[in-house]
Design an enzyme around this catalytic site. Structure first.
Site, PDB file in Angstrom:
ATOM      1  N   LYS A  36       0.935  -1.108  -0.248  1.00 56.05           N
ATOM      2  CA  LYS A  36       0.050  -0.007   0.151  1.00 56.05           C
ATOM      3  C   LYS A  36       0.722   1.395   0.162  1.00 56.05           C
ATOM      4  O   LYS A  36       1.602   1.512   0.822  1.00 56.05           O
ATOM      5  CB  LYS A  36      -0.814  -0.207   1.116  1.00 56.05           C
ATOM      6  CG  LYS A  36      -1.900   1.327   1.180  1.00 56.05           C
ATOM      7  CD  LYS A  36      -2.854   1.063   2.237  1.00 56.05           C
ATOM      8  CE  LYS A  36      -2.571   1.594   3.548  1.00 56.05           C
ATOM      9  NZ  LYS A  36      -2.742   3.382   3.733  1.00 56.05           N
ATOM     10  N   ASP A  63      -3.175   4.298  -2.214  1.00 64.39           N
ATOM     11  CA  ASP A  63      -4.282   4.782  -1.036  1.00 64.39           C
ATOM     12  C   ASP A  63      -4.178   6.244  -1.130  1.00 64.39           C
ATOM     13  O   ASP A  63      -3.630   6.738  -0.032  1.00 64.39           O
ATOM     14  CB  ASP A  63      -3.954   4.137   0.307  1.00 64.39           C
ATOM     15  CG  ASP A  63      -5.077   4.479   1.251  1.00 64.39           C
ATOM     16  OD1 ASP A  63      -5.962   4.863   0.744  1.00 64.39           O
ATOM     17  OD2 ASP A  63      -4.753   4.413   2.472  1.00 64.39           O
ATOM     18  N   LEU A  64      -4.688   7.007  -2.086  1.00 65.66           N
ATOM     19  CA  LEU A  64      -4.664   8.489  -1.949  1.00 65.66           C
ATOM     20  C   LEU A  64      -5.983   9.062  -1.790  1.00 65.66           C
ATOM     21  O   LEU A  64      -5.975  10.347  -1.623  1.00 65.66           O
ATOM     22  CB  LEU A  64      -4.280   8.955  -3.499  1.00 65.66           C
ATOM     23  CG  LEU A  64      -2.822   8.606  -3.882  1.00 65.66           C
ATOM     24  CD1 LEU A  64      -2.493   9.195  -5.277  1.00 65.66           C
ATOM     25  CD2 LEU A  64      -1.559   8.953  -2.938  1.00 65.66           C
ATOM     26  N   LYS A  65      -7.009   8.532  -1.820  1.00 59.91           N
ATOM     27  CA  LYS A  65      -8.453   8.876  -1.226  1.00 59.91           C
ATOM     28  C   LYS A  65      -8.719   9.991  -2.137  1.00 59.91           C
ATOM     29  O   LYS A  65      -8.975  11.266  -1.448  1.00 59.91           O
ATOM     30  CB  LYS A  65      -8.507   9.111   0.346  1.00 59.91           C
ATOM     31  CG  LYS A  65      -8.139   7.694   1.118  1.00 59.91           C
ATOM     32  CD  LYS A  65      -8.161   8.354   2.776  1.00 59.91           C
ATOM     33  CE  LYS A  65      -7.770   6.843   3.448  1.00 59.91           C
ATOM     34  NZ  LYS A  65      -6.461   6.606   3.514  1.00 59.91           N
ATOM     35  N   HIS A  67     -10.703  12.864  -3.905  1.00 60.28           N
ATOM     36  CA  HIS A  67     -12.006  13.480  -3.580  1.00 60.28           C
ATOM     37  C   HIS A  67     -12.073  14.822  -4.351  1.00 60.28           C
ATOM     38  O   HIS A  67     -11.288  15.877  -3.912  1.00 60.28           O
ATOM     39  CB  HIS A  67     -12.157  13.760  -1.998  1.00 60.28           C
ATOM     40  CG  HIS A  67     -13.626  14.196  -1.634  1.00 60.28           C
ATOM     41  ND1 HIS A  67     -13.769  14.394  -0.421  1.00 60.28           N
ATOM     42  CD2 HIS A  67     -14.602  14.610  -2.496  1.00 60.28           C
ATOM     43  CE1 HIS A  67     -15.195  14.852  -0.289  1.00 60.28           C
ATOM     44  NE2 HIS A  67     -15.666  14.968  -1.736  1.00 60.28           N
ATOM     45  N   ASP A  68     -12.958  15.080  -5.555  1.00 58.38           N
ATOM     46  CA  ASP A  68     -12.817  16.230  -6.084  1.00 58.38           C
ATOM     47  C   ASP A  68     -13.915  16.369  -7.124  1.00 58.38           C
ATOM     48  O   ASP A  68     -14.982  15.422  -6.916  1.00 58.38           O
ATOM     49  CB  ASP A  68     -11.459  16.398  -7.057  1.00 58.38           C
ATOM     50  CG  ASP A  68     -11.124  17.827  -7.172  1.00 58.38           C
ATOM     51  OD1 ASP A  68     -11.881  18.760  -7.608  1.00 58.38           O
ATOM     52  OD2 ASP A  68      -9.823  17.973  -6.967  1.00 58.38           O
ATOM     53  N   THR A 123     -11.819   6.496   9.981  1.00 58.08           N
ATOM     54  CA  THR A 123     -12.043   6.082  11.360  1.00 58.08           C
ATOM     55  C   THR A 123     -11.357   6.910  12.257  1.00 58.08           C
ATOM     56  O   THR A 123     -11.540   6.551  13.677  1.00 58.08           O
ATOM     57  CB  THR A 123     -11.255   4.647  11.447  1.00 58.08           C
ATOM     58  OG1 THR A 123      -9.893   4.611  10.665  1.00 58.08           O
ATOM     59  CG2 THR A 123     -12.014   3.439  10.794  1.00 58.08           C
ATOM     60  N   GLN A 197      -4.283   2.947  16.862  1.00 54.46           N
ATOM     61  CA  GLN A 197      -5.729   2.501  16.286  1.00 54.46           C
ATOM     62  C   GLN A 197      -6.631   2.208  17.573  1.00 54.46           C
ATOM     63  O   GLN A 197      -6.181   1.599  18.400  1.00 54.46           O
ATOM     64  CB  GLN A 197      -5.362   0.919  15.502  1.00 54.46           C
ATOM     65  CG  GLN A 197      -4.386   1.053  14.339  1.00 54.46           C
ATOM     66  CD  GLN A 197      -5.188   1.748  13.041  1.00 54.46           C
ATOM     67  OE1 GLN A 197      -6.237   2.194  13.115  1.00 54.46           O
ATOM     68  NE2 GLN A 197      -4.528   1.767  11.898  1.00 54.46           N
ATOM     69  N   ARG A 218       2.830  -0.696  10.950  1.00 53.38           N
ATOM     70  CA  ARG A 218       3.816  -0.558  11.818  1.00 53.38           C
ATOM     71  C   ARG A 218       4.289  -2.039  12.403  1.00 53.38           C
ATOM     72  O   ARG A 218       5.675  -1.996  12.494  1.00 53.38           O
ATOM     73  CB  ARG A 218       3.462   0.383  13.025  1.00 53.38           C
ATOM     74  CG  ARG A 218       3.595   2.071  12.475  1.00 53.38           C
ATOM     75  CD  ARG A 218       2.802   2.648  13.506  1.00 53.38           C
ATOM     76  NE  ARG A 218       1.278   2.638  13.262  1.00 53.38           N
ATOM     77  CZ  ARG A 218       0.411   3.366  13.929  1.00 53.38           C
ATOM     78  NH1 ARG A 218       0.674   4.359  14.775  1.00 53.38           N
ATOM     79  NH2 ARG A 218      -0.799   3.008  13.429  1.00 53.38           N
TER      80      ARG A 218
HETATM   81  O1  C5P Z   1       0.512   0.885  11.087  1.00 55.24           O
HETATM   82  P1  C5P Z   1      -0.939   0.512  10.977  1.00 55.24           P
HETATM   83  O2  C5P Z   1      -0.992  -0.995  10.830  1.00 55.24           O
HETATM   84  O3  C5P Z   1      -1.797   1.022  11.829  1.00 55.24           O
HETATM   85  O4  C5P Z   1      -1.282   1.155   9.483  1.00 55.24           O
HETATM   86  C1  C5P Z   1      -2.516   1.190   8.867  1.00 55.24           C
HETATM   87  C2  C5P Z   1      -2.531   1.911   7.716  1.00 55.24           C
HETATM   88  O5  C5P Z   1      -3.850   1.822   7.027  1.00 55.24           O
HETATM   89  C3  C5P Z   1      -1.866   3.139   7.607  1.00 55.24           C
HETATM   90  O6  C5P Z   1      -1.485   3.308   6.434  1.00 55.24           O
HETATM   91  C4  C5P Z   1      -3.353   3.717   7.754  1.00 55.24           C
HETATM   92  O7  C5P Z   1      -3.255   5.258   7.042  1.00 55.24           O
HETATM   93  C5  C5P Z   1      -4.296   3.074   6.952  1.00 55.24           C
HETATM   94  N1  C5P Z   1      -5.577   3.336   7.067  1.00 55.24           N
HETATM   95  C6  C5P Z   1      -6.155   3.013   8.565  1.00 55.24           C
HETATM   96  N2  C5P Z   1      -7.469   3.359   8.907  1.00 55.24           N
HETATM   97  C7  C5P Z   1      -8.364   3.583   7.717  1.00 55.24           C
HETATM   98  C8  C5P Z   1      -8.010   3.771   6.320  1.00 55.24           C
HETATM   99  C9  C5P Z   1      -6.520   3.534   6.121  1.00 55.24           C
HETATM  100  O8  C5P Z   1      -5.629   2.950   9.540  1.00 55.24           O
HETATM  101  N3  C5P Z   1      -9.465   3.844   7.931  1.00 55.24           N
END
Ligand code: C5P
Length: 244
Positions: A36, A63-65, A67-68, A123, A197, A218
């Site tokens: 990703k 994953d650039l999300k 929106h425009d 989230t 998270q 991570r």
């Molecule tokens: O390090 P970790 O496992 O928490 O990374 C989760 C990845 O998923 C990050 O790149 C984060 O930006 C992405 N992400 C997220 N929650 C979302 C959408 C994307 O954690 N709702």
């Protein structure tokens, strides 16, 4: 439960430098993972970095999300397809015209079509902050759960191929939409810190709840041995299917 499906592992390359991301990609060479690329790394390495990944035969989730306005997103989606990534994200709050414009332009191109993944409510929103947004927009406060549910309901009709959803949302989404493609971040193998998270699931729990793909950042990128951790996670995913 959706045990007819595999659950794939997506490794979030959350690095500020392309060279460090490529070190991890090389270390995981041959492993059936998807990488990703988010905003940070894309801004650091640009489309050339994505091309380099694809050149190395890596599978890429951009994953650039987006929106425009619909025209802009459709044209951006065309560029995404030219990069030959496997999937990319856009915000469902961009509305039906925006999502359809992206889907329409992709249906016309003669390339491997990337999957469109819709993002409902980020989230990171809690009830108070989401109430601020919805009240400002509509005059009425809504909860993140209600808004996310409503947007997911429209995602497929508008032309999205799947959604990014939290582990918590996954359970109810699966009940309502058994075949919708789901990508689930917020995954931690047992014993790992949740970091920032809020609600996490283990890979096995996500597999049993029917995730098509899980995103792990991570724990893998900070691991002493990322390759063996990926192997452990993939084994946990397949063991969960066997033991169910
Ligand atoms: O390090 P970790 O496992 O928490 O990374 C989760 C990845 O998923 C990050 O790149 C984060 O930006 C992405 N992400 C997220 N929650 C979302 C959408 C994307 O954690 N709702």
């Amino acid at each position: 439960m959706n045990l007819h499906r595999n659950t794939e592992l997506i490794v979030a390359l959350d690095f500020p430098r392309p060279d460090r991301a490529l070190e991890l990609v090389d270390e995981l060479r041959g492993k059936p993972v998807i990488f990703k690329v988010g905003m940070e790394l894309f801004l650091a390495g640009g489309p050339d970095f994505v091309r380099e990944l694809v050149h190395r035969k890596a599978r890429v989730f951009l994953d650039l999300k987006l929106h425009d306005i619909p025209n802009t997103v459709a044209r951006a989606a065309q560029q995404v397809a030219l990069l030959k990534v496997e999937m990319f994200t856009l915000h469902l709050s961009g509305g039906s015209a925006m999502v359809r414009a992206a889907a329409d332009v992709l249906s016309e191109i003669d390339l491997l079509r990337p999957r469109i993944l819709g993002v409902g409510v980020l989230t990171s929103f809690d009830d108070v902050r989401w109430a601020e947004v919805t009240k400002a927009l509509t005059g009425h406060a809504a909860t993140p759960d209600d808004s996310a549910g409503g947007m997911i309901e429209h995602a497929v009709a508008w032309g999205a191929d799947g959604v990014v959803c939290s582990a918590l949302e996954l359970v109810s989404i699966r009940k309502q939409y058994p075949t919708l493609y789901t990508v689930v971040p917020g995954i931690r193998p047992a014993g790992f810190s949740a970091d920032d998270q809020a609600r996490v699931m283990t890979p096995a729990q996500a597999r049993l709840a029917g995730a098509d793909a899980i995103v792990v950042g991570r724990p893998i990128i900070e691991a002493k041995n990322p390759r063996s951790l990926c192997e452990d996670i993939m084994k946990e995913l397949s063991d969960a299917a066997i033991s169910a």
